[in-house]
Motif scaffolding. Structure first.
Motif, PDB file in Angstrom:
ATOM      1  N   SER A  61       0.823  -1.214   0.000  1.00 44.26           N
ATOM      2  CA  SER A  61       0.000   0.000   0.000  1.00 44.26           C
ATOM      3  C   SER A  61       0.852   1.257   0.000  1.00 44.26           C
ATOM      4  O   SER A  61       0.337   2.361  -0.191  1.00 44.26           O
ATOM      5  CB  SER A  61      -0.940   0.005   1.215  1.00 44.26           C
ATOM      6  OG  SER A  61      -0.203   0.069   2.433  1.00 44.26           O
ATOM      7  N   LEU A  62       2.162   1.102   0.214  1.00 44.60           N
ATOM      8  CA  LEU A  62       3.068   2.248   0.186  1.00 44.60           C
ATOM      9  C   LEU A  62       3.408   2.662  -1.240  1.00 44.60           C
ATOM     10  O   LEU A  62       4.082   3.668  -1.454  1.00 44.60           O
ATOM     11  CB  LEU A  62       4.358   1.933   0.952  1.00 44.60           C
ATOM     12  CG  LEU A  62       4.196   1.614   2.440  1.00 44.60           C
ATOM     13  CD1 LEU A  62       5.536   1.220   3.041  1.00 44.60           C
ATOM     14  CD2 LEU A  62       3.616   2.812   3.191  1.00 44.60           C
ATOM     15  N   PHE A  63       2.930   1.859  -2.216  1.00 46.61           N
ATOM     16  CA  PHE A  63       3.236   2.142  -3.614  1.00 46.61           C
ATOM     17  C   PHE A  63       1.954   2.203  -4.430  1.00 46.61           C
ATOM     18  O   PHE A  63       0.996   1.484  -4.161  1.00 46.61           O
ATOM     19  CB  PHE A  63       4.180   1.070  -4.180  1.00 46.61           C
ATOM     20  CG  PHE A  63       5.471   0.961  -3.431  1.00 46.61           C
ATOM     21  CD1 PHE A  63       6.527   1.800  -3.713  1.00 46.61           C
ATOM     22  CD2 PHE A  63       5.610   0.028  -2.408  1.00 46.61           C
ATOM     23  CE1 PHE A  63       7.709   1.723  -3.004  1.00 46.61           C
ATOM     24  CE2 PHE A  63       6.790  -0.062  -1.691  1.00 46.61           C
ATOM     25  CZ  PHE A  63       7.850   0.788  -1.983  1.00 46.61           C
ATOM     26  N   GLY A  69       5.051   3.930  -8.380  1.00 52.81           N
ATOM     27  CA  GLY A  69       5.756   4.930  -7.587  1.00 52.81           C
ATOM     28  C   GLY A  69       5.187   5.025  -6.181  1.00 52.81           C
ATOM     29  O   GLY A  69       4.227   4.324  -5.828  1.00 52.81           O
ATOM     30  N   PRO A  70       5.748   5.897  -5.361  1.00 55.53           N
ATOM     31  CA  PRO A  70       5.286   6.047  -3.979  1.00 55.53           C
ATOM     32  C   PRO A  70       3.836   6.534  -3.929  1.00 55.53           C
ATOM     33  O   PRO A  70       3.416   7.371  -4.725  1.00 55.53           O
ATOM     34  CB  PRO A  70       6.236   7.112  -3.401  1.00 55.53           C
ATOM     35  CG  PRO A  70       7.428   7.099  -4.298  1.00 55.53           C
ATOM     36  CD  PRO A  70       6.908   6.764  -5.655  1.00 55.53           C
ATOM     37  N   SER A  71       3.081   5.975  -2.981  1.00 59.91           N
ATOM     38  CA  SER A  71       1.700   6.408  -2.771  1.00 59.91           C
ATOM     39  C   SER A  71       1.666   7.514  -1.717  1.00 59.91           C
ATOM     40  O   SER A  71       2.692   7.855  -1.114  1.00 59.91           O
ATOM     41  CB  SER A  71       0.843   5.231  -2.302  1.00 59.91           C
ATOM     42  OG  SER A  71       1.252   4.819  -0.994  1.00 59.91           O
ATOM     43  N   VAL A  76       3.380   9.920   3.842  1.00 60.69           N
ATOM     44  CA  VAL A  76       2.961  10.099   5.236  1.00 60.69           C
ATOM     45  C   VAL A  76       3.882   9.314   6.166  1.00 60.69           C
ATOM     46  O   VAL A  76       4.351   9.823   7.189  1.00 60.69           O
ATOM     47  CB  VAL A  76       1.494   9.653   5.435  1.00 60.69           C
ATOM     48  CG1 VAL A  76       1.135   9.641   6.921  1.00 60.69           C
ATOM     49  CG2 VAL A  76       0.547  10.573   4.672  1.00 60.69           C
ATOM     50  N   ALA A  77       4.163   8.057   5.795  1.00 59.78           N
ATOM     51  CA  ALA A  77       5.041   7.210   6.609  1.00 59.78           C
ATOM     52  C   ALA A  77       6.455   7.758   6.657  1.00 59.78           C
ATOM     53  O   ALA A  77       7.174   7.571   7.645  1.00 59.78           O
ATOM     54  CB  ALA A  77       5.049   5.787   6.048  1.00 59.78           C
TER      55      ALA A  77
END
Length: 248
Positions: A61-63, A69-71, A76-77
Motif C-alpha cells: 500500500s506504500l506504492f 511509484g510512492p503512494s 505520510v510514513a
C-alpha cells in the motif's frame, strides 16, 4: 524546570551532593538501564511493525499500483516520524513524561512502517545478519562510552558536522549516482554513527547528575537519551546494510 536537556547543564545536581558513592553508582546504573530499556523497546517495536507490514502485504500500500511509484501513504510514513521526533525534542520541557514516552513509541512504530520497504530490497537473511552485527557493535561502543575516562565531548561537534556533510553528500549522489561515492558514504556513515554511539552514551551518563532526584525530569531525560541511542543504532544499521545487504 531547568533545561536539563542542554548538555552544558550536565553538572553536579544538589540532590547528589553528600550522597554516598555507592548510592550514586546504583542510581546511575538504574538510570542507564531505563535508557537502554526504552531504546531496546523502540528497536523491537520498529522491527515488529516492519515485519507485520511485510507479512500482511500492507507494505504494497506504500506504492501506487498504477504507476509503481510512492503512494500518499508512503509520504505520510516517511515524514510523520520527523514531525513526531521534532515535537518530542522541541517540546520535551513542556510535555508530561507519559506524553514523552508515548511520542517515543509512536516514532518507533511509524519508522517501522517506512523501514518495512527494506524487505523489498534486501533478503531477510542479510537484514537479520546486519541487525545482529549492528547490535554487537552498538553494545561494544556504548560500553566504551560508559566506561571510558576520556572526555569525548570534544568529538561531538566534529561528529555532528560530519553527519550534516554526510547527508549533503547523499543528496548530491541522488543526482550523480556514483557507485564510488555511494561506497564512501556508507563507510563514513558507519564510522560517524559508531562514534556518536560512544559520545551519546557518555553524554547521557553525564546528564544523570543534572537530573538525579527530579522525578519527571529523570524520566523525560531517559526517553530523550533512548531516542538518541535509538537513532544512532538505526542509522548505523542502515549504513551497514548498504555494505552487507544482499539485494533481491
Amino acid at each position: 524546570m531547568p533545561n536539563w536537556s542542554d548538555p552544558r547543564n550536565a553538572g553536579v545536581n544538589a540532590a547528589t551532593v553528600g550522597v554516598p558513592r555507592a548510592a550514586r553508582d546504583a542510581g546511575l546504573r538504574s538510570y542507564m538501564l531505563s535508557v537502554y530499556n526504552y531504546m531496546a523497546s523502540g528497536v523491537l517495536l520498529t522491527g515488529i511493525v516492519a515485519l507485520l507490514f511485510v507479512q500482511s502485504g500492507m507494505v504494497n500500500s506504500l506504492f501506487n499500483p498504477a504507476t509503481g511509484g510512492p503512494s500518499l501513504l508512503y509520504w505520510v510514513a516517511l515524514f510523520a516520524p520527523l514531525g513526531v521526533v521534532m515535537w518530542l525534542q522541541i517540546g520535551i520541557n513542556r510535555i508530561s513524561s507519559g506524553t514523552a514516552q508515548g511520542l517515543f513509541w509512536a516514532y518507533a512504530g511509524l519508522l517501522g512502517v517506512s523501514l518495512s520497504t527494506l524487505f523489498l530490497v534486501y533478503t531477510g537473511t542479510s537484514i537479520a545478519q546486519t541487525f545482529f552485527a549492528t547490535a554487537a557493535a552498538f553494545l561494544g561502543l556504548s560500553l566504551f562510552g560508559y566506561t571510558t575516562k576520556k572526555d569525548l565531548s570534544g568529538f561531538g561537534t566534529f561528529l555532528i558536522m560530519g553527519v550534516v556533510g554526510l547527508f549533503v553528500a547523499m543528496l548530491l549522489n541522488m543526482f550523480l549516482k556514483s557507485p564510488a561515492l555511494n561506497l564512501a558514504i556508507s563507510a563514513i556513515g558507519v564510522l560517524l554513527f559508531a562514534g556518536l554511539t560512544a559520545y551519546d552514551t557518555q553524554r547521557i551518563k553525564s546528564t544523570y547528575f543534572a537530573v538525579a532526584g527530579q522525578g519527571a525530569a529523570m524520566t523525560k531525560s531517559a526517553v530523550i537519551g533512548a531516542l538518541q541511542l535509538y537513532l544512532d543504532f538505526i542509522n548505523m544499521f542502515l549504513f551497514l546494510l548498504r555494505f552487507m545487504g544482499d539485494r533481491r
